[in-house]
Motif scaffolding. Structure first.
Motif, PDB file in Angstrom:
ATOM      1  N   ARG A   1       0.833  -1.202   0.000  1.00  0.00           N
ATOM      2  CA  ARG A   1       0.000   0.000   0.000  1.00  0.00           C
ATOM      3  C   ARG A   1       0.868   1.254   0.000  1.00  0.00           C
ATOM      4  NH1 ARG A   1      -5.306  -0.865   1.638  1.00  0.00           N
ATOM      5  NH2 ARG A   1      -5.565   1.248   0.841  1.00  0.00           N
ATOM      6  N   ARG A   2       0.268   2.354  -0.417  1.00  0.00           N
ATOM      7  CA  ARG A   2       0.946   3.656  -0.401  1.00  0.00           C
ATOM      8  C   ARG A   2       0.259   4.503   0.670  1.00  0.00           C
ATOM      9  NH1 ARG A   2       4.406   4.470  -4.346  1.00  0.00           N
ATOM     10  NH2 ARG A   2       4.155   6.754  -4.408  1.00  0.00           N
ATOM     11  N   ILE A   3       0.966   4.723   1.772  1.00  0.00           N
ATOM     12  CA  ILE A   3       0.366   5.252   2.992  1.00  0.00           C
ATOM     13  C   ILE A   3       1.113   6.500   3.449  1.00  0.00           C
ATOM     14  CG2 ILE A   3      -0.080   4.756   5.438  1.00  0.00           C
ATOM     15  CD1 ILE A   3      -0.203   1.758   4.640  1.00  0.00           C
ATOM     16  N   PHE A   4       0.348   7.472   3.959  1.00  0.00           N
ATOM     17  CA  PHE A   4       0.942   8.611   4.655  1.00  0.00           C
ATOM     18  C   PHE A   4       0.422   8.607   6.085  1.00  0.00           C
ATOM     19  CE2 PHE A   4       0.459  13.304   5.734  1.00  0.00           C
ATOM     20  CZ  PHE A   4       1.713  13.375   6.326  1.00  0.00           C
ATOM     21  N   PHE A   5       1.339   8.647   7.044  1.00  0.00           N
ATOM     22  CA  PHE A   5       1.002   8.551   8.458  1.00  0.00           C
ATOM     23  C   PHE A   5       1.652   9.709   9.196  1.00  0.00           C
ATOM     24  CE2 PHE A   5       1.914   5.948  12.556  1.00  0.00           C
ATOM     25  CZ  PHE A   5       0.754   6.409  13.163  1.00  0.00           C
ATOM     26  N   GLY A   6       0.815  10.623   9.734  1.00  0.00           N
ATOM     27  CA  GLY A   6       1.311  11.713  10.566  1.00  0.00           C
ATOM     28  C   GLY A   6       1.204  11.318  12.027  1.00  0.00           C
ATOM     29  N   HIS A   7       2.277  11.478  12.796  1.00  0.00           N
ATOM     30  CA  HIS A   7       2.290  10.920  14.155  1.00  0.00           C
ATOM     31  C   HIS A   7       3.360  11.605  14.991  1.00  0.00           C
ATOM     32  CE1 HIS A   7       6.137   8.715  13.713  1.00  0.00           C
ATOM     33  NE2 HIS A   7       5.814   8.739  12.434  1.00  0.00           N
ATOM     34  N   MET A   8       3.463  11.141  16.255  1.00  0.00           N
ATOM     35  CA  MET A   8       4.601  11.500  17.107  1.00  0.00           C
ATOM     36  C   MET A   8       5.084  10.216  17.789  1.00  0.00           C
ATOM     37  SD  MET A   8       5.644  14.618  16.747  1.00  0.00           S
ATOM     38  CE  MET A   8       6.350  15.416  18.176  1.00  0.00           C
ATOM     39  N   SER A   9       5.363  10.255  19.101  1.00  0.00           N
ATOM     40  CA  SER A   9       6.109   9.168  19.737  1.00  0.00           C
ATOM     41  C   SER A   9       5.396   7.825  19.747  1.00  0.00           C
ATOM     42  CB  SER A   9       6.481   9.566  21.166  1.00  0.00           C
ATOM     43  OG  SER A   9       5.328   9.949  21.898  1.00  0.00           O
TER      44      SER A   9
END
Length: 269
Positions: free
Chosen positions: A52-60
């Motif tokens: 899959r082509r995924i974008f994941f915005g996150h922190m710790s």
């Protein structure tokens, strides 16, 4: 006699102070659960996830989940997902490599969730929205506290995602609940609860709004996964102690459990 009594009083006072401090704000000690995340996912689903082509915005906690993805993949002999870290402050979004890719960004600043939404929207509109087929933003547990206006934050989140879903109809936007911390540990935490300063309660008010707005095919419920022990039992809505080493971040068992659930969720979509 007076000197002995005074010395004894000092010793008793010191012991009482140490005892009070221990119970007031105790150092958490957690027994890690068995790391069984890899048993919850199939190699075929891991392979499909890696394509899959995924974008994941996150922190710790997002870092913990990424670590869990690597772990469950390795346990099944499935090569790691191709990862690309995107700089939030980049003036141009890079071209992602062909094939499956997990683009991720340490999004915004903790305790500023609206800023994270703005960063996420900017990156999607700045080029990632044309290169991925799935995108998700995960707030951190510190982004929602007892003093947060959860209704206002949710409305800002909903409006942002509505705009993005309308403008990028080919992208599946996955919505995520806010992670939890462990429950009250000592007198200090219990006083906060009595005073209405329960951070987990605020997180769950926000999470309930998310659950009401988004169906099971849209919502990845991190909080509910965190609150459920390996035996499937769910206690209070708090992070299960066996999934953490510090009361907030995920240990290896917690990370692989959430990662396995994420692979299953994505494969079902």
């Amino acid at each position: 006699m007076f000197v002995r009594l005074a010395a004894a009083a000092v010793v008793v006072g010191l012991a009482a102070a140490v005892t009070l401090l221990t119970f007031w704000d105790p150092t958490p000690r957690f027994e890690p659960a068995a790391d069984e995340g890899a048993t919850l996912v199939e190699a075929s689903d891991l392979q499909a996830f890696s394509e899959r082509r995924i974008f994941f915005g996150h922190m710790s906690v997002g870092k913990n989940i990424l670590s869990g993805l690597r772990e469950v993949g390795a346990a099944h002999g499935v090569g790691p997902v191709a990862e690309v870290e995107v700089e939030v402050a980049a003036t141009e979004v890079p071209d992602l490599p062909a094939g499956g890719v997990l683009a991720h960004a340490l999004i915004g600043e903790n305790r500023h969730p609206v800023g994270k939404l703005e960063n996420f929207e900017a990156l999607v509109r700045g080029g990632l929205g044309d290169q991925v087929d799935l995108a998700a933003l995960k707030f951190c547990y510190v982004d929602v506290s007892w003093y947060t206006d959860v209704e206002d934050l949710f409305e800002t989140y909903r409006q942002t995602m509505d705009r993005l879903e309308a403008d990028f109809p080919d992208v599946r936007f996955v919505h995520m609940t806010v992670p939890l911390t462990t429950g009250p540990r000592g007198i200090k935490d219990r006083v906060k609860v009595v005073l209405g300063r329960d951070d987990n309660a605020a997180r769950e008010r926000y999470n309930d709004l998310m659950r009401a707005a988004y169906g099971p095919d849209q919502l990845f419920d991190i909080a509910s996964i965190e609150a459920q022990g390996p035996d499937g039992a769910t206690g209070d809505q708090a992070l299960f102690g066996g999934y953490t080493s510090d009361g907030a971040h995920l240990n290896a068992a917690g990370a692989s459990r959430v990662a396995a659930e994420l692979v299953d969720f994505v494969s079902r979509g």
